[in-house]
Design a protein around this motif. Structure first.
Motif, mmCIF file in Angstrom:
data_model
loop_
_atom_site.group_PDB
_atom_site.id
_atom_site.type_symbol
_atom_site.label_atom_id
_atom_site.label_comp_id
_atom_site.label_asym_id
_atom_site.label_seq_id
_atom_site.Cartn_x
_atom_site.Cartn_y
_atom_site.Cartn_z
ATOM 1 N N TYR A 22 0.849 -1.193 0.000
ATOM 2 C CA TYR A 22 0.000 0.000 0.000
ATOM 3 C C TYR A 22 0.882 1.238 0.000
ATOM 4 C CZ TYR A 22 -3.927 -3.033 0.804
ATOM 5 O OH TYR A 22 -4.869 -4.019 0.654
ATOM 6 N N SER A 26 -2.179 4.719 6.297
ATOM 7 C CA SER A 26 -3.627 4.860 6.469
ATOM 8 C C SER A 26 -4.399 3.925 5.532
ATOM 9 C CB SER A 26 -4.074 6.304 6.273
ATOM 10 O OG SER A 26 -3.818 6.730 4.968
ATOM 11 N N GLN A 27 -3.935 3.743 4.295
ATOM 12 C CA GLN A 27 -4.578 2.792 3.371
ATOM 13 C C GLN A 27 -4.484 1.371 3.920
ATOM 14 O OE1 GLN A 27 -2.396 3.397 -0.279
ATOM 15 N NE2 GLN A 27 -4.119 4.460 -1.205
ATOM 16 N N CYS A 28 -3.316 1.015 4.397
ATOM 17 C CA CYS A 28 -3.086 -0.328 4.928
ATOM 18 C C CYS A 28 -3.991 -0.603 6.136
ATOM 19 C CB CYS A 28 -1.614 -0.480 5.310
ATOM 20 S SG CYS A 28 -1.151 -2.140 5.836
ATOM 21 N N LEU A 29 -4.033 0.338 7.072
ATOM 22 C CA LEU A 29 -4.854 0.166 8.260
ATOM 23 C C LEU A 29 -6.339 0.149 7.934
ATOM 24 C CD1 LEU A 29 -2.907 2.436 10.756
ATOM 25 C CD2 LEU A 29 -3.015 -0.065 10.750
ATOM 26 N N SER A 30 -6.752 0.922 6.932
ATOM 27 C CA SER A 30 -8.149 0.940 6.511
ATOM 28 C C SER A 30 -8.580 -0.441 6.000
ATOM 29 C CB SER A 30 -8.343 1.991 5.424
ATOM 30 O OG SER A 30 -9.643 1.942 4.920
ATOM 31 N N VAL A 31 -7.757 -1.057 5.175
ATOM 32 C CA VAL A 31 -8.066 -2.396 4.654
ATOM 33 C C VAL A 31 -8.070 -3.418 5.792
ATOM 34 C CG1 VAL A 31 -7.235 -4.237 3.154
ATOM 35 C CG2 VAL A 31 -7.216 -1.884 2.349
ATOM 36 N N ARG A 32 -7.126 -3.282 6.708
ATOM 37 C CA ARG A 32 -7.058 -4.203 7.855
ATOM 38 C C ARG A 32 -8.328 -4.112 8.701
ATOM 39 N NH1 ARG A 32 -5.363 -3.806 13.120
ATOM 40 N NH2 ARG A 32 -4.438 -5.683 13.983
ATOM 41 N N ARG A 33 -8.823 -2.885 8.926
ATOM 42 C CA ARG A 33 -10.072 -2.712 9.694
ATOM 43 C C ARG A 33 -11.255 -3.344 8.973
ATOM 44 N NH1 ARG A 33 -7.692 2.308 10.839
ATOM 45 N NH2 ARG A 33 -8.751 3.283 9.093
ATOM 46 N N LYS A 34 -11.324 -3.198 7.642
ATOM 47 C CA LYS A 34 -12.417 -3.804 6.867
ATOM 48 C C LYS A 34 -12.373 -5.323 6.978
ATOM 49 C CE LYS A 34 -12.728 -0.044 3.586
ATOM 50 N NZ LYS A 34 -12.404 0.431 2.243
ATOM 51 N N ARG A 37 -13.702 -6.294 10.417
ATOM 52 C CA ARG A 37 -15.166 -6.192 10.501
ATOM 53 C C ARG A 37 -15.850 -7.334 9.759
ATOM 54 N NH1 ARG A 37 -14.512 -0.431 9.622
ATOM 55 N NH2 ARG A 37 -14.882 -0.814 7.428
ATOM 56 N N CYS A 51 0.219 -4.309 9.665
ATOM 57 C CA CYS A 51 0.738 -3.371 8.675
ATOM 58 C C CYS A 51 2.149 -2.991 9.096
ATOM 59 C CB CYS A 51 -0.128 -2.116 8.602
ATOM 60 S SG CYS A 51 -1.741 -2.390 7.883
#
Length: 71
Positions: A22, A26-34, A37, A51
């Motif tokens: 990534y 922030s992009q990496c953490l966003s995908v990890r959160r998705k 969930r 990440c």
């Protein structure tokens, strides 16, 4: 091409099963959160998915990681 980039890692034990580059943390953490969930409560999620900023060899045509140079 060798780059320093953020990588989303899926590890099982000490083996890296999957890794995706990534442009930013922030992009990496966003995908990890998705992923967190959508998979629901799983055992050791934070130890399996991480990440990290790594030096990697990237295929210029596909953008995929060919090799992890340094951790």
């Amino acid at each position: 091409m060798i780059e320093l980039t953020f990588v989303l890692l899926l590890t099982m034990g000490s083996e890296k099963v999957e890794y995706t580059p990534y442009q930013s943390l922030s992009q990496c953490l966003s995908v990890r959160r998705k992923i967190k969930r959508n998979t629901g409560p799983t055992h050791n999620f934070d130890q399996k998915w991480s990440c990290k900023e790594l030096k990697v060899k990237i295929d210029q045509d596909t953008g995929s990681i060919l090799e992890i140079i340094e951790e």
